[in-house]
Scaffold this motif. Structure first.
Motif, PDB file in Angstrom:
ATOM      1  N   UNK A 106       0.800  -1.241   0.000  1.00 54.07           N
ATOM      2  CA  UNK A 106       0.000   0.000   0.000  1.00 54.07           C
ATOM      3  C   UNK A 106       0.825   1.280   0.000  1.00 54.07           C
ATOM      4  N   UNK A 107       1.833   1.366   0.839  1.00 54.00           N
ATOM      5  CA  UNK A 107       2.633   2.596   0.895  1.00 54.00           C
ATOM      6  C   UNK A 107       3.329   2.850  -0.432  1.00 54.00           C
ATOM      7  N   UNK A 108       3.818   1.790  -1.071  1.00 52.72           N
ATOM      8  CA  UNK A 108       4.497   1.978  -2.351  1.00 52.72           C
ATOM      9  C   UNK A 108       3.516   2.429  -3.424  1.00 52.72           C
ATOM     10  N   UNK A 109       2.316   1.847  -3.462  1.00 52.79           N
ATOM     11  CA  UNK A 109       1.324   2.249  -4.461  1.00 52.79           C
ATOM     12  C   UNK A 109       0.979   3.722  -4.278  1.00 52.79           C
ATOM     13  N   UNK A 110       0.814   4.162  -3.029  1.00 56.36           N
ATOM     14  CA  UNK A 110       0.511   5.573  -2.773  1.00 56.36           C
ATOM     15  C   UNK A 110       1.640   6.468  -3.282  1.00 56.36           C
ATOM     16  N   UNK A 111       2.890   6.103  -2.974  1.00 52.27           N
ATOM     17  CA  UNK A 111       4.029   6.915  -3.415  1.00 52.27           C
ATOM     18  C   UNK A 111       4.120   6.948  -4.933  1.00 52.27           C
ATOM     19  N   UNK A 112       3.957   5.785  -5.550  1.00 54.73           N
ATOM     20  CA  UNK A 112       4.103   5.724  -6.998  1.00 54.73           C
ATOM     21  C   UNK A 112       2.985   6.484  -7.712  1.00 54.73           C
ATOM     22  N   UNK A 154      -5.288  -5.604   1.006  1.00 52.82           N
ATOM     23  CA  UNK A 154      -4.396  -4.539   1.442  1.00 52.82           C
ATOM     24  C   UNK A 154      -4.146  -3.516   0.328  1.00 52.82           C
ATOM     25  N   UNK A 155      -4.007  -3.994  -0.910  1.00 48.72           N
ATOM     26  CA  UNK A 155      -3.658  -3.071  -1.996  1.00 48.72           C
ATOM     27  C   UNK A 155      -4.864  -2.372  -2.611  1.00 48.72           C
ATOM     28  N   UNK A 156      -5.987  -3.082  -2.766  1.00 46.00           N
ATOM     29  CA  UNK A 156      -7.132  -2.482  -3.459  1.00 46.00           C
ATOM     30  C   UNK A 156      -7.714  -1.265  -2.752  1.00 46.00           C
ATOM     31  N   UNK A 157      -7.701  -1.187  -1.398  1.00 46.68           N
ATOM     32  CA  UNK A 157      -8.202   0.042  -0.776  1.00 46.68           C
ATOM     33  C   UNK A 157      -7.472   1.298  -1.240  1.00 46.68           C
ATOM     34  N   UNK A 158      -6.198   1.190  -1.577  1.00 50.58           N
ATOM     35  CA  UNK A 158      -5.459   2.362  -2.056  1.00 50.58           C
ATOM     36  C   UNK A 158      -6.002   2.810  -3.409  1.00 50.58           C
TER      37      UNK A 158
END
Length: 318
Positions: free
Chosen positions: A103-109, A136-140
């Protein structure tokens, strides 16, 4: 109700007949090197041509293409054309260390891609990350839609099980659902027929396949034993390398070339026509860099399509 239209016809009007792949701008996909790919000037000219003359409505890139050069060049073009209504689509999740949708990486990218490109309309998880559950990833991605940062999101390189799991996770968590699927699909690569396309049909998803010409194998370039030249897509991409030494496949490709000649089109034009007329394909991704490549796009749109021709192709590439 998602942002992408619900019927195949409406989706094609919304996204166009073809998406312009810009992975060859600045390099070829992840590859870099002297003389490989289009320069910034060439890339800008390609985008201008695609929008002004070809009716392209979506530019497709990724944060890892050409080590970020593709996004930067698309971004400089977008900055010089602030009033365009073209949709900008990018992807994240592929790294040198392997898939990463933390999640943190998807937000940064995503923040990085928005800054580089100027905006991101459609955002795609580039690859399944076995270490990060969809929960975990889809909420972002969902939050990015709800907050207006992007219009819709999708998934790439997913099989039927991964796609079903993602949709189930989104529904269970009451998230915005993924609306686009971007997988490899062509006459030579049809595994999605078995598990992905039935879900695409039942769930009303957009489907925009990449590698529609199997890195040139379906473009009549290698039918007689020719080998890829340095700098060509086939010399860089490995997903079709095994076909060059498979005589059974090459026999089929030569028969395909003859079938294209019967219909007075190039092999590339026939391969693209099959996708354009496929009831579940929204729009294939193409990356023309020569005038002959645009010729194939035009042929695909103009070729009279019949059930007999579709049956012959299905029989040849079952």
């Amino acid at each position: 109700m998602g942002w992408i239209a619900t019927t195949p016809e409406e989706r094609r009007r919304q996204l166009g007949s073809f998406l312009l792949g810009t992975g060859g701008i600045g390099g070829i996909a992840a590859a870099t090197g002297p003389g490989i790919g289009l320069s910034q000037e060439e890339g800008h000219k390609l985008i201008d041509r695609a929008l002004d003359k070809e009716g392209i409505k979506v530019l497709d890139t990724a944060d890892m293409y050409a080590a970020g050069a593709s996004e930067r060049i698309v971004g400089t073009w977008n900055a010089a054309h602030p009033d365009t209504d073209v949709l900008i689509q990018t992807k994240t999740g592929v790294t040198a260390e392997g898939p990463n949708l933390a999640p943190d990486r998807v937000r940064r990218q995503l923040a990085h891609s928005v800054a580089v490109l100027g905006r991101v309309d459609l955002y795609i998880a580039h690859q399944v990350d076995p270490n990060t559950p969809w929960a975990e990833s889809l909420p972002v991605f969902s939050h990015a839609v709800e907050s207006g940062v992007i219009r819709a999101y999708g998934l790439s390189n997913v099989d039927g099980a991964a796609l079903s799991s993602a949709l189930d996770s989104a529904d269970r968590l009451k998230l915005v659902r993924p609306e686009l699927i971007q997988n490899q699909y062509s006459l030579l690569a049809r595994s999605d027929d078995q598990d992905v396309l039935p879900i695409v049909r039942n769930e009303g998803l957009a489907y925009t396949p990449f590698s529609p010409l199997a890195t040139g194998l379906l473009a009549g370039r290698y039918s007689n034993g020719e080998k890829p030249t340095h700098g060509s897509r086939a010399s860089i991409a490995s997903r079709h390398a095994h076909y060059f030494d498979d005589e059974q496949v090459m026999v089929k490709i030569r028969a395909f070339d003859r079938l294209a000649a019967e219909h007075d089109v190039t092999s590339a034009g026939l391969a693209l026509a099959w996708l354009v007329n496929h009831p579940l394909v929204t729009a294939p991704i193409v990356g023309p860099s020569k005038e002959s490549h645009w010729t194939a796009v035009h042929e695909a749109q103009k070729l009279p399509w019949t059930s007999q021709l579709a049956d012959r192709l299905d029989s040849l590439f079952s």
